[in-house]
Every structure is written in C-alpha cells, then in structure tokens.
Design a protein around this motif. Sequence first.
Motif, short mmCIF file in Angstrom:
data_model
loop_
_atom_site.label_atom_id
_atom_site.label_comp_id
_atom_site.label_asym_id
_atom_site.label_seq_id
_atom_site.Cartn_x
_atom_site.Cartn_y
_atom_site.Cartn_z
N GLN A 1 0.82 -1.21 0.00
CA GLN A 1 0.00 0.00 0.00
C GLN A 1 0.86 1.26 0.00
O GLN A 1 0.33 2.36 -0.17
N PHE A 2 2.17 1.10 0.16
CA PHE A 2 3.06 2.27 0.27
C PHE A 2 4.02 2.40 -0.91
O PHE A 2 5.05 3.06 -0.80
N LEU A 3 3.65 1.82 -2.04
CA LEU A 3 4.52 1.90 -3.21
C LEU A 3 4.72 3.35 -3.66
O LEU A 3 5.83 3.76 -4.02
N GLU A 4 3.67 4.14 -3.64
CA GLU A 4 3.79 5.55 -4.04
C GLU A 4 4.73 6.30 -3.11
O GLU A 4 5.50 7.17 -3.55
N GLN A 5 4.69 5.98 -1.82
CA GLN A 5 5.59 6.64 -0.86
C GLN A 5 7.04 6.23 -1.11
O GLN A 5 7.96 7.05 -0.97
N TYR A 6 7.25 4.96 -1.50
CA TYR A 6 8.60 4.52 -1.87
C TYR A 6 9.13 5.37 -3.03
O TYR A 6 10.26 5.86 -3.01
N ILE A 7 8.29 5.52 -4.05
CA ILE A 7 8.68 6.29 -5.23
C ILE A 7 9.03 7.72 -4.84
O ILE A 7 10.07 8.27 -5.25
N GLU A 8 8.17 8.34 -4.04
CA GLU A 8 8.37 9.73 -3.62
C GLU A 8 9.68 9.89 -2.83
O GLU A 8 10.46 10.82 -3.08
N LYS B 1 -4.43 -2.43 -9.39
CA LYS B 1 -3.61 -1.48 -8.65
C LYS B 1 -2.12 -1.87 -8.72
O LYS B 1 -1.25 -1.00 -8.82
N ILE B 2 -1.85 -3.18 -8.67
CA ILE B 2 -0.47 -3.64 -8.80
C ILE B 2 0.10 -3.21 -10.15
O ILE B 2 1.20 -2.65 -10.23
N ILE B 3 -0.64 -3.48 -11.20
CA ILE B 3 -0.17 -3.17 -12.55
C ILE B 3 0.04 -1.67 -12.71
O ILE B 3 1.08 -1.23 -13.22
N HIS B 4 -0.92 -0.89 -12.27
CA HIS B 4 -0.80 0.56 -12.40
C HIS B 4 0.41 1.07 -11.62
O HIS B 4 1.18 1.90 -12.12
N GLY B 5 0.61 0.52 -10.41
CA GLY B 5 1.74 0.95 -9.59
C GLY B 5 3.08 0.57 -10.20
O GLY B 5 4.03 1.36 -10.19
N LEU B 6 3.17 -0.64 -10.75
CA LEU B 6 4.42 -1.10 -11.33
C LEU B 6 4.76 -0.37 -12.62
O LEU B 6 5.93 -0.08 -12.90
#
Length: 344
Positions: free
Chosen positions: A142-149, A183-188
Amino acid sequence: MQIVAGFGLKGIKPRVWDTTSPYYIKELQAVMISYADFHKMRRQRQQVMEKGLHEHFSIPKTTKVYLDNGAFSFIKNHQELPVEEYREFVKAAHPDWYPIPQDFIPIPQMTLKEQEQCFQKTMNMNFRHYQGNYVPVVHISQFLEQYIEKILSSKAFKKKTDIALGGIVPNLLRAPKAISHEKIIHGLVSFRQQFKDKKLHVFGIGGTSTLHIAALLGINSVDSSGWRNRAARGLIQLPGTGDRIVAQLGNWRGRYLSQEEEEKLQTCQCPACQQYGLEGLRASGGYGFYNRATHNLWVLLEEARQIEEHLNIIGDYETWYLEHLDNTIYRPLIQKLLNEVKIN
C-alpha cells in the motif's frame, strides 16, 4: 530479461553453471544464493569469505553471482538478521549483486499501520546503505507511491544503478487482503516510468506465466528457486502451459502429461532431455531430481528468450501470447498490462 537461478548450500547440484557437468546450461548468466544459508553453515561462510563466491563454487566470472540477504528466511524463523555479519560477508565474498542487509517485508494480511512500519524500516535501511553497491529494496504494498516519492526526492539514490522489488508474488497469487491486480499493474507501470534509468530486479518470480508479466513491465532480472522446488515434487514445467507431474513423489496434486505433451518432450533441447529423455525426468532419487531441475530451468530461460524475441524482434507478442499461453490465470492480467502500457 535475465533469469537468476537460485540454489542453496544443501542443494548445489545440478551444477548448471559448470561446463564440465552433464547438466551445464550455456544460456545461464546468473545464479543466486541466500545469506541465510551461510549464517546456518558457519564453516562454509568462512571458506567463502576466504576464497570468494566465484572461486569457492567454481562459478565462472562470466556468470554473475547474486546474493539474497535472507530477510524472508530470518523473519520466518523469528531470527534477527545479523546486519554487521552480512556487511562483513559482502566485503570478503565479492558477490556481483547484493541488496541492503535487511528489508522488512509487508504481507497483505498486515494492517495498514504494520505495513507503514515495514516501509519506514526498509527505507531507513536503504538510507543507511546508500553508499557503495548495496541495492535498495522497495516492496509492492500500500506504500509503493511513498517509496517512489522518497527515492525520487533523495540525492542519495541518484547514483544507484539498481533497485530491487519485493512483495509482488503474494499479491499476484491473491493472498488474503492482497492488492488488486489493477492497482499492482498501475503501480508497477508507474514505478518503471519513474525509474527508466535503473535496472529493476524482482524477487521470487519463478513460473513461465509470471515471466510474461515481468517482461511487459520492463523488469531487467528475476530470481527463481521454483525450478528446484518443482523438481523435488516430481514436477516439470512446460513452455507456455504450466506444471506437469512426471514422477509420483508424495501426494502432490496436479496434471499428468498428455500423450501430445510426451511427444513434444521427445524433441526438448534441454541438456537433461537430450541425454536422458523422459525416463530421466521420471526417475527417482538425485538422478531424477537433477534431470527435472535442469529441464525446468532450461524452460524458464527459453521462455524468457521467446518473450524477448516476440516483444522486441518479431513484434507480434500481442497475438503470439494468446496462442502460446495455455489455460493460465495470468492471461487476463497480461491483457490488462498490455492495455495499461498502451495508455501510458
């Protein structure tokens, strides 16, 4: 895409990297071993630190040696990962690729707060090891976007050439409370676009179908121990089809070879089938295991080669995969991914 063949200290054979072995696979470019094995087997740890990984295992320099930090194993056994010992080992053993000493793996069943703690602890470890060749680790959560940021905003990671991705497998396999495939696909896809200049490695993708997902995402390398695990259960992989039982070892469920599949195996070009045929795959004991394991790894490497060919050379992947992939739960996911890539 590079396939990294995982093996353990208790299971060195078949020596698929060894040119003198009957199971040598010339297409293999990289292997992986876990630090957790060396932590258990102290004598081997010392020997490898004295000689280096390549020399100790007689692995040619042309074959890269990846080191896994063993985080999953340590967590599973309720052990604290020995961070300082890991650093010492890396310095002396000279692996070609190695992640940060410890990452904190979130699983879908965790609460949001627990997953956030994993994110914070893993990023702290990433920041502590930004110098040198340690590969930072991020998790599909759930924190993939935070990792990216966090990574994009930090100057410390600009010089890093590699990033490792963990946590994808339990979500793809639809574990309880898993993130949706969409959501996985969009995030990756977003992750790949944000880090176009980085080499991405995904931990633990080991099936022929999931290789397609990794390739479409632009993943550079994946590691797998599934080639060995399947062989130990009497299973072999078939191109584009999945697993088949060839040796009855225990109460494992699955499909048996059809007559058509047996006929196709007669022309299999893997080292095991070329030398020992179907009888070798069906054999019991170490002999049968070596044959099945070699076959399974060769099939993974061949699948990756074909995917690359149809994606980037022939250019007919969208029609080819529909004929090639038979009865897999991942076909709808691959189509979603193709659509997502087109949109972006």
